[in-house]
Design a protein around this motif. Structure first.
Motif, PDB file in Angstrom:
ATOM      1  N   ASP A   1      36.579  10.961  64.787  1.00 44.57           N
ATOM      2  CA  ASP A   1      37.451  11.914  65.467  1.00 44.57           C
ATOM      3  C   ASP A   1      36.716  13.101  66.072  1.00 44.57           C
ATOM      4  N   VAL A   2      35.549  13.441  65.507  1.00 47.86           N
ATOM      5  CA  VAL A   2      34.801  14.564  66.048  1.00 47.86           C
ATOM      6  C   VAL A   2      33.786  14.096  67.087  1.00 47.86           C
ATOM      7  N   LYS A   3      32.948  13.129  66.694  1.00 47.85           N
ATOM      8  CA  LYS A   3      31.911  12.640  67.597  1.00 47.85           C
ATOM      9  C   LYS A   3      32.381  11.517  68.511  1.00 47.85           C
ATOM     10  N   LYS A   4      33.591  11.010  68.269  1.00 50.38           N
ATOM     11  CA  LYS A   4      34.201   9.979  69.116  1.00 50.38           C
ATOM     12  C   LYS A   4      33.380   8.689  69.162  1.00 50.38           C
ATOM     13  N   VAL A   5      32.701   8.383  68.074  1.00 52.71           N
ATOM     14  CA  VAL A   5      31.977   7.109  67.955  1.00 52.71           C
ATOM     15  C   VAL A   5      32.873   6.177  67.142  1.00 52.71           C
ATOM     16  N   SER A   6      33.710   5.422  67.823  1.00 60.51           N
ATOM     17  CA  SER A   6      34.777   4.704  67.125  1.00 60.51           C
ATOM     18  C   SER A   6      34.769   3.195  67.324  1.00 60.51           C
ATOM     19  N   GLY A   7      33.939   2.683  68.227  1.00 58.03           N
ATOM     20  CA  GLY A   7      33.977   1.249  68.493  1.00 58.03           C
ATOM     21  C   GLY A   7      33.708   0.407  67.260  1.00 58.03           C
ATOM     22  N   TRP A   8      32.773   0.839  66.435  1.00 58.15           N
ATOM     23  CA  TRP A   8      32.403   0.090  65.238  1.00 58.15           C
ATOM     24  C   TRP A   8      33.550   0.006  64.236  1.00 58.15           C
ATOM     25  N   ALA A   9      34.487   0.958  64.316  1.00 57.58           N
ATOM     26  CA  ALA A   9      35.542   1.059  63.312  1.00 57.58           C
ATOM     27  C   ALA A   9      36.706   0.104  63.563  1.00 57.58           C
ATOM     28  N   PHE A  10      36.707  -0.576  64.703  1.00 56.94           N
ATOM     29  CA  PHE A  10      37.837  -1.452  65.018  1.00 56.94           C
ATOM     30  C   PHE A  10      38.020  -2.532  63.947  1.00 56.94           C
ATOM     31  N   PHE A  11      36.919  -3.078  63.465  1.00 52.94           N
ATOM     32  CA  PHE A  11      36.990  -4.113  62.423  1.00 52.94           C
ATOM     33  C   PHE A  11      37.804  -3.615  61.234  1.00 52.94           C
ATOM     34  N   PHE A  12      37.534  -2.389  60.793  1.00 55.37           N
ATOM     35  CA  PHE A  12      38.234  -1.836  59.635  1.00 55.37           C
ATOM     36  C   PHE A  12      39.645  -1.377  59.992  1.00 55.37           C
ATOM     37  N   THR A  13      39.839  -0.917  61.229  1.00 56.79           N
ATOM     38  CA  THR A  13      41.173  -0.464  61.644  1.00 56.79           C
ATOM     39  C   THR A  13      42.178  -1.598  61.592  1.00 56.79           C
ATOM     40  N   VAL A  14      41.764  -2.785  61.995  1.00 58.07           N
ATOM     41  CA  VAL A  14      42.654  -3.952  61.940  1.00 58.07           C
ATOM     42  C   VAL A  14      43.122  -4.191  60.512  1.00 58.07           C
ATOM     43  N   ILE A  15      42.224  -4.014  59.553  1.00 55.05           N
ATOM     44  CA  ILE A  15      42.591  -4.184  58.146  1.00 55.05           C
ATOM     45  C   ILE A  15      43.489  -3.045  57.692  1.00 55.05           C
ATOM     46  N   GLY A  16      43.126  -1.821  58.072  1.00 53.90           N
ATOM     47  CA  GLY A  16      43.867  -0.659  57.618  1.00 53.90           C
ATOM     48  C   GLY A  16      45.287  -0.597  58.130  1.00 53.90           C
ATOM     49  N   MET A  17      45.555  -1.194  59.299  1.00 54.52           N
ATOM     50  CA  MET A  17      46.906  -1.167  59.859  1.00 54.52           C
ATOM     51  C   MET A  17      47.888  -2.014  59.055  1.00 54.52           C
ATOM     52  N   ASN A  18      47.371  -2.970  58.282  1.00 55.55           N
ATOM     53  CA  ASN A  18      48.233  -3.833  57.474  1.00 55.55           C
ATOM     54  C   ASN A  18      47.688  -3.930  56.055  1.00 55.55           C
ATOM     55  N   SER A  19      47.323  -2.793  55.488  1.00 55.04           N
ATOM     56  CA  SER A  19      46.622  -2.787  54.207  1.00 55.04           C
ATOM     57  C   SER A  19      47.470  -3.338  53.060  1.00 55.04           C
ATOM     58  N   ILE A  20      48.724  -2.944  52.982  1.00 49.77           N
ATOM     59  CA  ILE A  20      49.574  -3.427  51.896  1.00 49.77           C
ATOM     60  C   ILE A  20      49.848  -4.917  52.052  1.00 49.77           C
ATOM     61  N   LEU A  21      50.022  -5.358  53.292  1.00 43.84           N
ATOM     62  CA  LEU A  21      50.285  -6.775  53.541  1.00 43.84           C
ATOM     63  C   LEU A  21      49.131  -7.640  53.048  1.00 43.84           C
ATOM     64  N   ILE A  22      47.899  -7.275  53.409  1.00 41.86           N
ATOM     65  CA  ILE A  22      46.770  -8.125  53.014  1.00 41.86           C
ATOM     66  C   ILE A  22      46.550  -8.058  51.507  1.00 41.86           C
ATOM     67  N   TYR A  23      46.976  -6.961  50.881  1.00 40.96           N
ATOM     68  CA  TYR A  23      46.832  -6.859  49.428  1.00 40.96           C
ATOM     69  C   TYR A  23      47.710  -7.876  48.713  1.00 40.96           C
ATOM     70  N   ILE A  24      48.942  -8.041  49.189  1.00 42.11           N
ATOM     71  CA  ILE A  24      49.860  -8.948  48.502  1.00 42.11           C
ATOM     72  C   ILE A  24      49.851 -10.358  49.087  1.00 42.11           C
ATOM     73  N   ALA A  25      49.303 -10.530  50.307  1.00 43.43           N
ATOM     74  CA  ALA A  25      49.380 -11.828  50.973  1.00 43.43           C
ATOM     75  C   ALA A  25      48.623 -12.908  50.223  1.00 43.43           C
ATOM     76  N   GLY A  26      47.531 -12.532  49.539  1.00 34.40           N
ATOM     77  CA  GLY A  26      46.740 -13.518  48.821  1.00 34.40           C
ATOM     78  C   GLY A  26      47.497 -14.223  47.720  1.00 34.40           C
ATOM     79  N   GLU A  27      48.587 -13.621  47.254  1.00 37.05           N
ATOM     80  CA  GLU A  27      49.403 -14.265  46.228  1.00 37.05           C
ATOM     81  C   GLU A  27      50.275 -15.378  46.794  1.00 37.05           C
ATOM     82  N   PHE A  28      50.413 -15.417  48.116  1.00 34.35           N
ATOM     83  CA  PHE A  28      51.321 -16.388  48.731  1.00 34.35           C
ATOM     84  C   PHE A  28      50.647 -17.244  49.805  1.00 34.35           C
ATOM     85  N   ILE A  29      49.449 -16.843  50.268  1.00 35.09           N
ATOM     86  CA  ILE A  29      48.725 -17.586  51.290  1.00 35.09           C
ATOM     87  C   ILE A  29      47.374 -17.991  50.730  1.00 35.09           C
TER      88      ILE A  29
END
Length: 384
Positions: A306-334
């Protein structure tokens, strides 16, 4: 609980305004969830298959301390709860400024907390009926739900910062006093072992079903009290990042976060000399140590993204963070492991054992990430 496929819909409390306004928070949430979702297995597999000393060292860091002490992996869970607190000033604060009634916000906060408790029970016990005596009621999701709920209610009904700080100090000092001074039948007062701690005794006395460690549960009811302070630490950090006052400059905000994190570490490690740092008991010293590292992690991600605006590398983690609760419980059913073997076992069969073992973990993570990326592209996010 609901899903949404409309990009412009107002975020719910589980994934509030910081999804758009604070990119670093979603990236950090995804970074945290990456290890929960299986990332730590990379080091465990490397240690097992190669015998490399550095791999053994890293694998040990990604295990929990058995009782007293602290390792990086012990910060994974409190970091997630801390981030729930960081999002509060953005989610709840913005609604207050728009004139939404406190009673309406409180209803949503309480509803969300109770839904997470129910999801935690399902996660522990499945969808099929079990005898109550065989069910485990405490859970990671329940602690996030309850501690986050009470932290948000304190933020909502006690807006004065001094009063919020008083709550924070009172929770930690009160828990310390109770654990040290209230005697446990057959053990006495201040005995902080698994069998004799006040937290374990209270949980055995009031919780139905079974406890995770038979006589103790690391996500038990009584030790949720200091966990509320973890959520409050996140709220204090979120208030700083959202503020428009003298600390509005982003570099200054980063510096204040760093100073706050270091202060928590110094106080926490010092307190640990008389009240041991213990994740199972979520001691007051543990709250400060885990909170200090969480604040420093937030400062790092905030400064880079947010300060240095170096954010491209973070996309991998952002995809996970946007659905964090889902991926936590999904392993019990998928069955992600089955899918990974289906797509990658043929390719991996051409390599040596260490490469196959590490490749299997990477394939497992790749399948999970592809699943989340598909939902991300479709703008489908789990809301609670």
């Amino acid at each position: 609980m609901q899903s949404t496929s409309t990009a412009s819909s107002e975020p719910a409390l589980a994934q509030p305004a910081p999804v758009r306004r604070l990119m670093s928070l979603d990236a950090l949430r995804g970074f945290d969830m990456f290890w929960i979702a299986g990332g730590e297995e990379i080091f465990h597999v490397l240690a097992k298959t190669t015998g490399w000393a550095w791999a053994f060292f890293m694998a040990e860091q990604f295990t929990h301390v058995e009782w007293d002490g602290f390792r990086p992996y012990d910060c994974i869970f409190p970091l997630f709860l801390f981030m729930a607190g960081v999002s509060t000033p953005f989610a709840v604060g913005s609604r207050l400024e728009r004139g939404v009634a406190k009673s309406e916000l409180a209803r949503k906060i309480i509803t969300r907390g109770l839904i997470l408790v129910v999801l935690g029970i399902v996660y522990n016990n499945g969808l099929f009926t079990k005898p109550i005596s065989d069910m485990r009621f405490p859970s990671v999701l329940a602690r996030i739900g309850l501690a986050g709920m009470f932290g948000q209610l304190i933020y909502l009904y006690f807006p004065n910062p001094k009063v919020q700080y008083a709550w924070f100090a009172g929770l930690l000092l009160g828990y310390w006093a109770a654990m040290k001074l209230i005697p446990v039948p057959g053990c006495g007062a201040g005995v902080l072992t698994m069998d004799c701690s006040l937290a374990g005794y209270v949980d055995r006395s009031v919780l139905p079903g079974r406890l995770y460690l038979k006589v103790h549960d690391p996500e038990g009811l009584f030790s949720t009290i200091p966990a509320i302070a973890t959520a409050l630490l996140g709220i204090f950090s979120g208030k700083l990042l959202r503020s428009d006052g003298p600390s509005a400059h982003r570099d200054q905000k980063t510096l204040w976060l760093v100073l706050g994190g270091i202060s928590c570490l110094v106080l926490g490690y010092s307190w640990g000399l008389v009240f041991p740092i213990n994740k199972n008991l979520w001691t007051s010293s543990f709250t400060l140590v885990a909170g200090g590292w969480s604040i420093l992690m937030l400062a790092l991600f905030y400064w880079i993204i947010d300060v240095k605006k170096v954010s491209g590398w973070a996309f991998f983690f952002t995809v996970i963070g946007m659905n964090s609760i889902l991926i936590y419980i999904a392993g019990e059913f998928i069955d992600f492991e089955y899918a990974a073997k289906f797509f990658f076992s043929g390719i991996l069969s051409f390599f040596s054992e260490p490469i196959r073992a590490v490749g299997a973990v990477l394939a497992f993570l790749a399948v999970k990430w592809a699943f989340l990326y598909f939902l991300y592209k479709k703008k489908v996010f789990l809301r609670v």
